[in-house]
Write an enzyme that holds these catalytic residues in place. Structure first.
Site: not given
Ligand code: CO
Length: 218
Positions: A46, A48, A103
């Site tokens: 991810d 972020r 997530c």
């Molecule tokens: Co994730």
């Protein structure tokens, strides 16, 4: 002709390089000679959750492996190779599995939308959900249920890590190696320690139940 988006990357890189050099003129020269990271970070891909940035560390401190939903799979040669290199060559002292709340991979494992190839990868997280079905079924609110599975997934992946040949043999040799499970909050930028600090096979056997008991149940 270069694409403007790539130009953006190159320009930001030049600024970063210049700023880093002005702070510490020897930074790149020093780092180019050797890397001696203390930590291996296994995190989600991810965008972020950038590993070094969320712990405020400069390059050179974290050896990093990232995949969708921070999974340690016993047949994943990529992840296993990273672990072996980090432990046996770089001699990292800590391995951190870092999940994050919200997530997308974990959510998809619960919601099961049609995603093609990646469904096979997410099946590893479905296995975690299946294993903890009773606990997850107690949680009514979907976002909270996803967050609980994010935590459980980190715990299971740390246990998988403890069962890898690399970690087991490192412990047998008496090498200092501690495994940890952390989870990152996208909403506050904070890491939480799930309380797994596995420094040897006995810890691995004892910590699992204790950590599960400490998790919220709704
Ligand atoms: Co994730």
């Amino acid at each position: 002709m270069p694409h403007p988006h790539i130009d953006e990357l190159l320009e930001k890189n030049r600024v970063w390089s210049a700023e880093t050099k002005s702070r510490d003129p020897d930074f790149f020269a020093r780092l180019s000679k050797q890397q001696t990271p203390k930590y291996l970070w296994i995190g989600c891909a991810d965008s972020r959750v950038p590993a070094s940035q969320v712990v405020g560390m400069d390059p050179g401190h974290l050896f990093v492996h990232r995949n969708i939903a921070n999974v340690v799979v016993h047949s994943d040669v990529n992840c296993l190779s990273v672990i072996q290199y980090a432990v046996e060559v770089l001699k990292v002292e800590h391995v951190v599995v870092c999940g994050h709340y919200g997530c997308g991979g974990v959510k998809a494992a619960l919601d099961k939308p049609e995603l093609g190839l990646i469904e096979h990868w997410l099946r590893h997280i479905e296995d975690v959900a299946h294993r903890h079905a009773d606990r997850l079924n107690n949680v009514n609110e979907p976002e909270t249920r996803c967050d609980r599975l994010c935590e459980l997934n980190v715990i299971e992946q740390v246990m998988n890590l403890a069962r890898t040949t690399t970690v087991r043999t490192a412990w047998q040799r008496g090498q200092t190696l501690v495994l940890h499970g952390l989870i990152y909050g996208l909403k506050d930028g904070l890491l939480r320690d799930l309380g797994l600090d596995l420094a040897g096979p006995d810890d691995a056997a004892q910590s699992y139940d204790r950590v599960l008991k400490r998790l919220p149940t709704d």
